[in-house]
Every structure is written in C-alpha cells, then in structure tokens.
Design a protein around this motif. Structure first.
Motif, PDB file in Angstrom:
ATOM      1  N   LYS A 467      69.914  76.899  72.989  1.00  0.00           N
ATOM      2  CA  LYS A 467      69.873  75.806  72.011  1.00  0.00           C
ATOM      3  C   LYS A 467      68.790  74.790  72.379  1.00  0.00           C
ATOM      4  N   ASP A 468      68.691  74.494  73.684  1.00  0.00           N
ATOM      5  CA  ASP A 468      67.677  73.527  74.140  1.00  0.00           C
ATOM      6  C   ASP A 468      66.267  74.021  73.826  1.00  0.00           C
ATOM      7  N   ILE A 469      66.048  75.321  74.015  1.00  0.00           N
ATOM      8  CA  ILE A 469      64.722  75.889  73.732  1.00  0.00           C
ATOM      9  C   ILE A 469      64.422  75.812  72.238  1.00  0.00           C
ATOM     10  N   ILE A 470      65.431  76.167  71.416  1.00  0.00           N
ATOM     11  CA  ILE A 470      65.249  76.091  69.952  1.00  0.00           C
ATOM     12  C   ILE A 470      64.953  74.653  69.541  1.00  0.00           C
ATOM     13  N   ASN A 471      65.713  73.712  70.107  1.00  0.00           N
ATOM     14  CA  ASN A 471      65.524  72.291  69.764  1.00  0.00           C
ATOM     15  C   ASN A 471      64.118  71.812  70.099  1.00  0.00           C
ATOM     16  N   LYS A 472      63.561  72.349  71.182  1.00  0.00           N
ATOM     17  CA  LYS A 472      62.208  71.976  71.587  1.00  0.00           C
ATOM     18  C   LYS A 472      61.204  72.337  70.495  1.00  0.00           C
ATOM     19  N   TYR A 473      61.323  73.550  69.962  1.00  0.00           N
ATOM     20  CA  TYR A 473      60.402  73.986  68.911  1.00  0.00           C
ATOM     21  C   TYR A 473      60.698  73.286  67.584  1.00  0.00           C
ATOM     22  N   LEU A 474      61.995  73.083  67.294  1.00  0.00           N
ATOM     23  CA  LEU A 474      62.346  72.369  66.069  1.00  0.00           C
ATOM     24  C   LEU A 474      61.757  70.963  66.081  1.00  0.00           C
ATOM     25  N   SER A 475      61.842  70.313  67.224  1.00  0.00           N
ATOM     26  CA  SER A 475      61.288  68.959  67.346  1.00  0.00           C
ATOM     27  C   SER A 475      59.777  68.980  67.119  1.00  0.00           C
ATOM     28  N   LYS A 476      59.114  69.974  67.673  1.00  0.00           N
ATOM     29  CA  LYS A 476      57.661  70.087  67.512  1.00  0.00           C
ATOM     30  C   LYS A 476      57.296  70.293  66.043  1.00  0.00           C
ATOM     31  N   TRP A 477      58.024  71.215  65.396  1.00  0.00           N
ATOM     32  CA  TRP A 477      57.699  71.525  63.986  1.00  0.00           C
ATOM     33  C   TRP A 477      58.030  70.357  63.063  1.00  0.00           C
ATOM     34  N   LYS A 478      59.106  69.631  63.349  1.00  0.00           N
ATOM     35  CA  LYS A 478      59.462  68.481  62.514  1.00  0.00           C
ATOM     36  C   LYS A 478      58.421  67.377  62.656  1.00  0.00           C
ATOM     37  N   GLU A 479      57.917  67.200  63.874  1.00  0.00           N
ATOM     38  CA  GLU A 479      56.846  66.217  64.079  1.00  0.00           C
ATOM     39  C   GLU A 479      55.596  66.616  63.304  1.00  0.00           C
ATOM     40  N   GLU A 480      55.297  67.923  63.310  1.00  0.00           N
ATOM     41  CA  GLU A 480      54.139  68.418  62.559  1.00  0.00           C
ATOM     42  C   GLU A 480      54.330  68.193  61.067  1.00  0.00           C
ATOM     43  N   ARG A 481      55.553  68.447  60.606  1.00  0.00           N
ATOM     44  CA  ARG A 481      55.839  68.236  59.178  1.00  0.00           C
ATOM     45  C   ARG A 481      55.687  66.763  58.806  1.00  0.00           C
ATOM     46  N   SER A 482      56.196  65.886  59.621  1.00  0.00           N
ATOM     47  CA  SER A 482      56.081  64.445  59.345  1.00  0.00           C
ATOM     48  C   SER A 482      54.616  64.012  59.310  1.00  0.00           C
ATOM     49  N   ARG A 483      53.826  64.567  60.228  1.00  0.00           N
ATOM     50  CA  ARG A 483      52.404  64.235  60.253  1.00  0.00           C
ATOM     51  C   ARG A 483      51.713  64.664  58.968  1.00  0.00           C
ATOM     52  N   LEU A 484      52.012  65.892  58.526  1.00  0.00           N
ATOM     53  CA  LEU A 484      51.392  66.404  57.299  1.00  0.00           C
ATOM     54  C   LEU A 484      51.834  65.605  56.079  1.00  0.00           C
ATOM     55  N   GLU A 485      53.135  65.280  56.028  1.00  0.00           N
ATOM     56  CA  GLU A 485      53.636  64.495  54.880  1.00  0.00           C
ATOM     57  C   GLU A 485      52.986  63.115  54.848  1.00  0.00           C
ATOM     58  N   LYS A 486      52.778  62.550  56.012  1.00  0.00           N
ATOM     59  CA  LYS A 486      52.121  61.243  56.076  1.00  0.00           C
ATOM     60  C   LYS A 486      50.674  61.345  55.599  1.00  0.00           C
ATOM     61  N   GLU A 487      49.990  62.427  56.005  1.00  0.00           N
ATOM     62  CA  GLU A 487      48.601  62.625  55.560  1.00  0.00           C
ATOM     63  C   GLU A 487      48.529  62.789  54.054  1.00  0.00           C
ATOM     64  N   ILE A 488      49.485  63.552  53.502  1.00  0.00           N
ATOM     65  CA  ILE A 488      49.506  63.751  52.049  1.00  0.00           C
ATOM     66  C   ILE A 488      49.735  62.431  51.333  1.00  0.00           C
ATOM     67  N   ASP A 489      50.678  61.616  51.839  1.00  0.00           N
ATOM     68  CA  ASP A 489      50.955  60.310  51.229  1.00  0.00           C
ATOM     69  C   ASP A 489      49.720  59.427  51.267  1.00  0.00           C
ATOM     70  N   GLU A 490      49.008  59.463  52.399  1.00  0.00           N
ATOM     71  CA  GLU A 490      47.798  58.642  52.516  1.00  0.00           C
ATOM     72  C   GLU A 490      46.715  59.103  51.557  1.00  0.00           C
ATOM     73  N   LYS A 491      46.605  60.428  51.400  1.00  0.00           N
ATOM     74  CA  LYS A 491      45.613  60.969  50.458  1.00  0.00           C
ATOM     75  C   LYS A 491      45.956  60.568  49.028  1.00  0.00           C
ATOM     76  N   ARG A 492      47.237  60.632  48.703  1.00  0.00           N
ATOM     77  CA  ARG A 492      47.678  60.244  47.356  1.00  0.00           C
ATOM     78  C   ARG A 492      47.410  58.773  47.098  1.00  0.00           C
ATOM     79  N   LYS A 493      47.623  57.963  48.094  1.00  0.00           N
ATOM     80  CA  LYS A 493      47.400  56.515  47.958  1.00  0.00           C
ATOM     81  C   LYS A 493      45.911  56.237  47.732  1.00  0.00           C
ATOM     82  N   VAL A 494      45.072  56.925  48.507  1.00  0.00           N
ATOM     83  CA  VAL A 494      43.627  56.749  48.348  1.00  0.00           C
ATOM     84  C   VAL A 494      43.191  57.175  46.948  1.00  0.00           C
TER      85      VAL A 494
END
Length: 597
Positions: A467-494
């Motif tokens: 579970k700890d190993i899975i959580n490590k990757y889930l945390s990484k992917w969720k951070e990546e998703r948040s980064r991409l969503e933030k970039e998309i929001d910034e692009k939309r705002k621009v």
C-alpha cells in the motif's frame, strides 16, 4: 562485598556427575570389523581466535634448551627468550593436532558424563606450622564412587581410545594440525604463567557452604572438571620476577586456522557426541579455549564445523542420536547441573580486568583459610542460568525461521513485481506526456485512469508495505495532475484576457451592473492595458468618455449609499477611480458631471 569475603580465581569447576555413562557396545569396538551402522568420513574444522592466542613451539624451544654453551646447558638462556608460537620449518603457524584433540576430548568427557581420570598415587599434605601432615585420602579417593571404577569404558575412551595397563584400544578419530594463512604475531608480552595448586582444598574440594570448617582431602569430594573463565579480551598480568615470568609472542586476535578431523567406524551416537563436543550441542555463542595464558584471556576460540561426509545426513541427525542416548541415561541431561555449569562457563566471558577472576595474592590466600570463605560455582557468581536446547526444538526453530524467510522472500518478490508494474505505468505516463504535450486534457484523462485503477488495487491489497508503494506513485501522479490542471487554468485565463482586450473597453464595461462592479472592470482593464499595450497604467481619453456614459446610467439606478459614495467631496469611489484615471482633478470633474446630471 569485600575481597576478604570472596575467593578470587581465574578458573572454576563443572561438578562431577555421581554416575558415569558407559556405552553398552564398548566390548564390540573393532578396527577391523565395522559396525553394521558405522559411519566414516571427515569434518572440516575452522578455528577463529576471538582473543590473542599462544601455543608454545615446544620442539624448537626444547632444542634450544639442549644446546651447550661453553660446556654448560643453555636452558636458562632459552627460558628467558620470548617463546614462539608453533611453526613449521617454512614459517607457517599451526595448532598441533594434540592440542585440539585434548581440548575436544575434555569437553566430550564432561558432556557425556564421562569418568575423571587422576593419578591413583597422587596425594597431598596439610601444612600446620612447619609440619606437613599427609591427608588420609589420595586425590583418587576423593572421586565419586562411579569415577573410581575403571573396569568399563566411558564414551570418550570408546571414541578416542585408551591405554590401561596392558589393555589398549586405538581411537577411531584422528585430528590434523590446524594451519593458518592469515596469522600475525603480536609484540612479545611478559606473563606469570603459574599453575593452579590442586592442594588448595578450599577450591579443589567441593564445599557445603559450612562456614565453620572446610572439607579437605580427608573427608571431601573433588570439585569437578577445572575450566578457566573466559574473558572478552586479554588482560596484562602483574609480573613477579625473572624466575617466574615467561615472555611469549602470541598471535593476534582474528587468526584463522583450519584442519580436518577424520573418523572411522563410529556409531551415529558416537559421531553425535563428537559433533556435540565441537559445537556444545549446537549452542550459539559458546567458545572453546586453546593454549597457554588462559587466565589472562588468551586462547578463546570459536569452532565452525562442516560435516563433509557422510553427505546423506545432516549434523542434526547425529546430534539427536547422542541427545537421545544421554536423555535415556539421565532424563534431565539437557538441564542438568553439570551441563548448565559447563554452558555458563563457555558462553559468558567476563571483562578483562574483573577482579573476581584474578589470582589471589599470598595475603588473600591466608584470609580465605582464616575466614572459611566458600567457593561459589561460576553460574552463582555471575547469576546466570543456562542449559542446552533439544535438537528437535532447534530444528523446529530453524524450520520456522526458514518459513519466515520464505514468506519474506515472497513478500519481497510481490513488492518488486508491483514496483515493476508501477514503474512501467509511470514510464508510460512520462512517454505520453512527452508525445502529447499539446494535449494536456488527454494526459490528465490518462492520469485519472491510472490513479483510479491503482486506487482500486490499493483498496483490495492487505499488505501495508505494498500500500505504501502504491501511495507513493499515487501521490506523484496526483501532483502531476494538479500541475497540469493549473497550467490549463492559467492558459484559459490568458486566452480569456486576450479576448477581453480584443473586444474593447466598451464591451468589457457593459458587463458592469453597479458602480462597484464598474470600478472592478476598470481596474482589470488597466492591468490588461499594462500587459498588452506597452505598460499603459491609466484609462485614455476615449475610455474615459465611455466610462462617463456608463457611470451616468448606473448612477440613476444606484442605491442611496452608492450615490453618497460618489460625492466628489470625500466619497469612497473618488479614491478608487482616481487610481485607474490617474489624475485627481479629472476624477473630481468626472464625478461632478455624474452627480449633477
């Protein structure tokens, strides 16, 4: 406790058994006619010095003593020279086979409840003043009855052989010299290598803790098998005189010696006894002792045993045969006093300079006899309780350990398998990110898919490590998703800001439905103008005209509060709009026009 109330000694005793074990097959032993179930083979023995070790090179030393010097023997000069460790002619250090064999035989005698052999003629005297009065009994008379009967052979005699008068039995075990490839000499050291005096009955005769009198050779029983107390490291002795001191050149701690033990036609129980003596019945953290200077911590060694042949049986099989035989002879053999005392002595080394285990001086000797101080067993002095563990129980523990190891291997395999799958997923996501950088929403969709699938796997998984190993990757992917969503929001705002500026100020201002929102729209427009029109920070004249018209419309429908805030004399909107207009007078003029319409 005062030193006057204890007997100091670098050695102690394993008590003698009241009964002696004598094998039923002793009269059937033959060098020519093998036992039906007899076994022959070899044992590889590895000896590691846990403290510095010294075994005198007797052959070389004797030769030096026999040489003549100016017609006189050179014995005294030879004694003063540093004694060397046993060496071959080509300089290899070795432990003589007889040293190893003698030590192992002694352990086997103790563990198999063997017979103590002493010189039947040996007798001591008690000194009273200047007179020596012989004790009534000889040393042999002080043995338990079973030890005085030498008609039958004990187990050690059966295995190692014996010579009694005209009767002789050849041993079926041969030890080879143990050679070393890594041994190095330590600097010479001067020690007083005095021998224990067996005439000192407070120690050598078993006492019954009666403080009124000591048992002596007149009425007592021997204390038992003498063994030196082991030390965690060497200690330096207090030297006496040149006549009593000996200079030795020991080998360093860590010296390793190897040899082979060859056995012929041993019964399984006899081979078990030999292995038991070598390993203290497979008991961990037990040490043997070899050589001289044992009172000072020298000669503590570890034996590692490898049964080369027979190949179809493990050591445990033969150990169990011996254990079964001894337990039939004495049901509590594993926990008997004799065995407990032996294991305590070989498994509990004392500190190098622990005073309790030093030699006594002359004054201390005199006080001991005067105070009638009892000599305590080693286990009582150190307050330790030890015993042997049954081989069957050892095997159960080994099996449990093996099963635990297999479970751990399986767990590690599952973890590595899961890691590999997750790494493949992660690699796939990275490749998708590189190839689909222009389509961030599709990459987010792929991330969501992997996050959901691995979340489902985690919920079904019971192993916390996985579970700890899975959580490590889930945390990484969720951070990546948040980064991409933030970039998309910034692009939309621009993009939205560009569209607003392209549509013009009037269209932007038309969205205002109150004076307050009108200001907000103006404030945003000024920020967009700064970004897209060379840093312009205020409304231009055309935009001011549009603002006046819009504010006139909004003022008509404004609340009384908003109208009050539009008062050119201190209304709060004056200050706000002044920041976007950029001129105080223009601002006052604009609000005069609005409020006076």
């Amino acid at each position: 406790m005062s030193n006057n109330n204890i007997i100091k000694s670098p050695y102690n005793f394993v008590p003698l058994s009241e009964e002696v074990y004598t094998p039923s097959w002793a009269n059937l032993i033959s060098q020519d006619v093998p036992f039906k179930d007899g076994v022959s083979g070899k044992i590889r023995l590895r000896i590691t010095a846990e403290t510095p070790i010294f075994i005198r090179n007797g052959q070389k030393q004797d030769k030096e003593k026999d040489r003549n010097k100016d017609g006189q023997t050179a014995k005294q000069d030879a004694d003063k020279k540093p004694q060397k460790f046993s060496q071959t002619r080509d300089g290899r250090f070795y432990i003589p086979a007889t040293s190893i064999k003698g030590e192992v035989r002694n352990v086997l005698e103790i563990m198999s409840f063997g017979r103590m052999m002493v010189d039947e003629r040996a007798k001591f005297a008690n000194r009273k003043g200047a007179t020596k009065i012989p004790f009534k009994n000889s040393v042999h008379d002080c043995l338990p009855k079973a030890h005085r009967d030498s008609q039958s052979l004990d187990l050690a005699e059966c295995v190692f052989g014996h010579v009694k008068d005209k009767d002789m039995l050849k041993g079926r075990v041969q030890f080879g010299h143990a050679f070393s490839n890594n041994a190095e000499e330590e600097p010479p050291v001067k020690l007083t290598l005095s021998s224990p005096k067996a005439s000192f009955y407070p120690i050598y005769i078993k006492q019954d803790n009666n403080n009124n009198k000591y048992n002596t050779y007149d009425d007592g029983q021997l204390s038992g098998w003498k063994r030196y107390v082991q030390r965690t490291d060497k200690c330096q002795s207090k030297t006496s005189t040149d006549n009593t001191d000996t200079t030795i050149t020991p080998l360093k701690k860590g010296s390793i010696f190897t040899c082979e033990i060859t056995y012929h036609n041993l019964l399984p129980v006899e081979l078990g006894a030999l292995l038991s003596a070598l390993t203290f019945h497979n008991t961990p953290n037990c040490f043997h002792q070899l050589g001289q200077a044992k009172p000072y911590g020298y000669g503590k060694v570890k034996y590692d045993v490898d049964l080369i042949s027979p190949e179809d049986k493990e050591c445990s099989f033969f150990l169990e045969q011996f254990e079964k035989e001894m337990c039939e002879f004495k049901s509590n053999w594993l926990t008997s006093t004799e065995i407990q005392e032996l294991i305590a002595l070989v498994s509990h080394p004392v500190k190098p300079y622990e005073n309790q285990f030093n030699y006594m001086d002359l004054k201390e000797f005199q006080n001991i006899k005067k105070n009638k101080t009892p000599f305590k067993p080693f286990s009582k002095i150190k307050k330790v309780t030890t015993s042997l563990q049954a081989i069957a129980q050892q095997e159960e523990q080994k099996e449990a350990a093996r099963e635990s190891e297999l479970r751990e291997q399986k767990r590690v395999e599952e973890i590595n398998k899961l890691k590999k799958k997750l790494e493949e997923r992660d690699k796939k996501l990275c490749n998708e990110d590189e190839s689909c950088s222009a389509s961030q929403p599709s990459h987010i969709e792929l991330l969501n898919k992997h996050i959901q699938e691995c979340t489902d796997i985690r919920e079904e998984e019971g192993n916390e490590d996985l579970k700890d190993i899975i959580n490590k990757y889930l945390s990484k992917w969720k951070e990546e998703r948040s980064r991409l969503e933030k970039e998309i929001d910034e692009k939309r705002k621009v993009e939205s800001d560009k569209n607003i500026f392209t549509d013009g100020f009037k269209a932007h201002l038309n969205k205002a439905n109150s004076i307050s929102t009108c200001f907000n729209q103006c404030d945003k427009w000024v920020r967009l103008a700064k970004k897209y029109e060379n840093g312009r920070e205020n409304l231009n004249e055309e935009e001011l005209g549009t603002l006046v018209q819009k504010l006139k419309e909004l003022y008509k429908e404004a609340s009384s509060k908003d109208k009050k805030d539009c008062n050119p004399k201190g209304g709060k909107f004056i200050k706000k709009f002044r920041d976007v207009i950029g001129d105080h007078n223009k601002t006052i003029e604009l609000f005069n026009t609005i409020t006076n319409q």
